[in-house]
Motif scaffolding. Structure first.
Motif, mmCIF file in Angstrom:
data_model
loop_
_atom_site.group_PDB
_atom_site.id
_atom_site.type_symbol
_atom_site.label_atom_id
_atom_site.label_comp_id
_atom_site.label_asym_id
_atom_site.label_seq_id
_atom_site.Cartn_x
_atom_site.Cartn_y
_atom_site.Cartn_z
ATOM 1 N N UNK A 31 44.970 38.848 40.400
ATOM 2 C CA UNK A 31 44.900 37.472 39.902
ATOM 3 C C UNK A 31 43.836 36.655 40.658
ATOM 4 N N UNK A 32 42.631 37.171 40.673
ATOM 5 C CA UNK A 32 41.588 36.597 41.522
ATOM 6 C C UNK A 32 41.152 35.195 41.085
ATOM 7 N N UNK A 33 41.321 34.850 39.814
ATOM 8 C CA UNK A 33 40.958 33.494 39.389
ATOM 9 C C UNK A 33 41.962 32.466 39.908
ATOM 10 N N UNK B 59 32.606 48.824 49.209
ATOM 11 C CA UNK B 59 31.524 49.268 48.338
ATOM 12 C C UNK B 59 31.572 48.626 46.969
ATOM 13 N N UNK B 60 32.780 48.403 46.455
ATOM 14 C CA UNK B 60 32.969 47.863 45.109
ATOM 15 C C UNK B 60 33.977 46.723 45.170
ATOM 16 N N UNK B 61 33.678 45.634 44.501
ATOM 17 C CA UNK B 61 34.654 44.554 44.323
ATOM 18 C C UNK B 61 35.476 44.872 43.085
ATOM 19 N N UNK B 62 36.772 44.980 43.259
ATOM 20 C CA UNK B 62 37.654 45.238 42.129
ATOM 21 C C UNK B 62 38.614 44.089 41.905
ATOM 22 N N UNK B 63 39.270 44.105 40.783
ATOM 23 C CA UNK B 63 40.364 43.165 40.534
ATOM 24 C C UNK B 63 41.359 43.832 39.603
ATOM 25 N N UNK B 64 42.642 43.598 39.861
ATOM 26 C CA UNK B 64 43.734 44.125 39.048
ATOM 27 C C UNK B 64 44.349 42.985 38.256
ATOM 28 N N UNK B 65 44.645 43.224 36.991
ATOM 29 C CA UNK B 65 45.286 42.175 36.197
ATOM 30 C C UNK B 65 46.167 42.782 35.111
ATOM 31 N N UNK B 66 47.451 42.473 35.189
ATOM 32 C CA UNK B 66 48.402 42.704 34.110
ATOM 33 C C UNK B 66 48.903 41.346 33.635
ATOM 34 N N UNK B 67 49.238 41.256 32.364
ATOM 35 C CA UNK B 67 49.701 39.981 31.824
ATOM 36 C C UNK B 67 50.416 40.233 30.505
ATOM 37 N N UNK B 68 51.235 39.291 30.083
ATOM 38 C CA UNK B 68 51.859 39.415 28.769
ATOM 39 C C UNK B 68 50.787 39.276 27.694
ATOM 40 N N UNK B 69 51.101 39.728 26.506
ATOM 41 C CA UNK B 69 50.090 39.849 25.448
ATOM 42 C C UNK B 69 49.479 38.500 25.069
ATOM 43 N N UNK B 70 50.260 37.430 25.090
ATOM 44 C CA UNK B 70 49.744 36.120 24.683
ATOM 45 C C UNK B 70 48.720 35.579 25.673
ATOM 46 N N UNK B 71 48.941 35.823 26.952
ATOM 47 C CA UNK B 71 48.077 35.252 27.989
ATOM 48 C C UNK B 71 47.021 36.213 28.514
ATOM 49 N N UNK B 72 47.086 37.468 28.102
ATOM 50 C CA UNK B 72 46.178 38.461 28.665
ATOM 51 C C UNK B 72 44.694 38.134 28.451
ATOM 52 N N UNK B 73 44.233 37.834 27.239
ATOM 53 C CA UNK B 73 42.790 37.618 27.056
ATOM 54 C C UNK B 73 42.222 36.528 27.961
ATOM 55 N N UNK C 50 43.520 35.317 30.741
ATOM 56 C CA UNK C 50 43.693 35.663 32.152
ATOM 57 C C UNK C 50 42.679 36.689 32.618
ATOM 58 N N UNK C 51 42.493 37.770 31.851
ATOM 59 C CA UNK C 51 41.584 38.819 32.300
ATOM 60 C C UNK C 51 40.136 38.342 32.260
ATOM 61 N N UNK C 52 39.796 37.503 31.284
ATOM 62 C CA UNK C 52 38.434 36.973 31.230
ATOM 63 C C UNK C 52 38.155 36.053 32.401
ATOM 64 N N UNK C 53 39.097 35.194 32.728
ATOM 65 C CA UNK C 53 38.929 34.287 33.854
ATOM 66 C C UNK C 53 38.817 35.049 35.168
ATOM 67 N N UNK C 54 39.681 36.041 35.355
ATOM 68 C CA UNK C 54 39.599 36.880 36.556
ATOM 69 C C UNK C 54 38.246 37.571 36.639
#
Length: 350
Positions: free
Chosen positions: A194-196, A214-228, A230-234
């Motif tokens: 939840x980096x955002x 070496x690599x900046x990563x981010x993990x994101x799980x979310x319910x279907x309504x909020x996923x787009x 949330x993942x775009x913002x992160x």
């Protein structure tokens, strides 16, 4: 991976892709099965189907004594990048990843009560990672550990520890694997959650420093309504900071919480996932996005033919927004830098 960041597509990955699927378990890597191949083939054998550009594996399997060499080699031979994650046990108590007892992030360091257990696990994992070879050369591995530290659910996360403890533990682990175990075929990915929501915590407070990442990563799980959203913002947050830090960025683990089997949106993969990211000015620069494993028809993250989201998955697969293992862009990059399948020289591949 810098070359991938400059392409127009994003590498698609899946956890345990050639180990398990909705209807199969291949514990010995003898069938060559994969649900992505099953989903994208034009015939019943799946022989002409695709393969993920990234395949994730579990370091705990190495600690449990499982031999993953056949799975790793098969995936690498197909052209996949190999990733291992580690859901580490508490090195002080031996409890699971949610056990906070004993200040484990501090006590895994030299002189601490958990140091011997931590070193023992690193010895096993490190020796396992450097043992994976193909045609006489070590297979490059992306290693994800102490991840989602901005969450509250692990002993190394903000719910149990603090940022001043984290960097020493991270750096000690990287240095031990490199200098004591002799692991030199690994890229280390730092993946917060939840980096955002926690940008300053992720990229300032908890960040262990450029020399050990070496690599900046981010993990994101979310319910279907909020996923787009949330993942775009992160993604936008991670890429913006990745540019500042001079690092490539990956969506290290992602999906709809508990699987996509209940989704009603037939266009999920093109509208709410890969298409959404690839068409964004910042997010189009990420190198890969890795979805979780397929456990059964009741819990999965990659659909098969006839399932609700399959048509958009197939469209994503055929489009330029995604990169799978056989994609000409990825094959060209591999040849350029000397990775992946090579002409047979008669050498033993093990």
């Amino acid at each position: 991976m810098v070359e991938v960041s400059d392409t127009s597509g994003i590498m698609f990955g899946q956890q345990n892709a050639n180990y398990e699927g909705q209807y199969f378990r291949d514990t010995d890597a003898v069938t060559g099965r994969c649900d992505i191949a099953n989903a994208t083939s034009t015939n019943s054998t799946s022989a002409d189907g695709g393969f993920p550009a990234v395949v994730g594996f579990n370091s705990q399997d190495l600690l449990d004594g499982k031999d993953l060499s056949a799975h790793v080699m098969a995936a690498y031979k197909e052209g996949a990048t190999i990733e291992f994650y580690w859901m580490s046990a508490n090195p002080v108590t031996g409890g699971d990843e949610a056990n906070c007892t004993g200040e484990p992030l501090t006590n895994l360091l030299p002189g601490g009560s958990g140091n011997s257990a931590w070193r023992a696990d690193l010895d096993t994992i490190g020796n396992g990672l450097k043992s994976f070879t193909y045609k006489g050369e070590q297979i490059p591995i992306v290693f994800r550990f102490l991840h989602e530290m901005t969450g509250t659910w692990y002993w190394w996360s903000s719910g149990c520890s603090n940022s001043t403890e984290y960097a020493p533990a991270w750096n000690y682990t990287v240095n031990y694997l490199r200098d004591s175990v002799g692991v030199h075929n690994v890229l280390y990915i730092y993946a917060a959650s939840k980096v955002s929501w926690y940008a300053n915590e992720t990229f300032v407070d908890w960040y262990p420093g450029n020399s050990a990442v070496d690599i900046i990563g981010f993990d994101r799980y979310q319910n279907v309504a909020e996923y787009p959203t949330s993942v775009l913002s992160d993604c936008q947050t991670a890429v913006a900071h990745g540019i500042k830090l001079g690092k490539v960025v990956a969506l290290a683990e992602t999906g709809i919480s508990m699987g996509i089997q209940g989704i009603k949106n037939t266009n999920f993969f093109t509208d709410d996932f890969m298409g959404l990211l690839a068409e964004d000015e910042l997010c189009g620069q990420i190198v890969y996005a890795l979805t979780w494993a397929n456990y059964s028809p009741e819990k999965y993250w990659v659909p098969l033919k006839g399932q609700t989201t399959w048509s958009s998955f197939a469209e994503m697969y055929e489009s330029d927004i995604s990169i799978f293992a056989g994609d000409k862009r990825w094959v060209s990059i591999q040849k350029k830098i000397g990775l992946g399948n090579k002409p047979d020289t008669g050498e033993d591949v093990l």
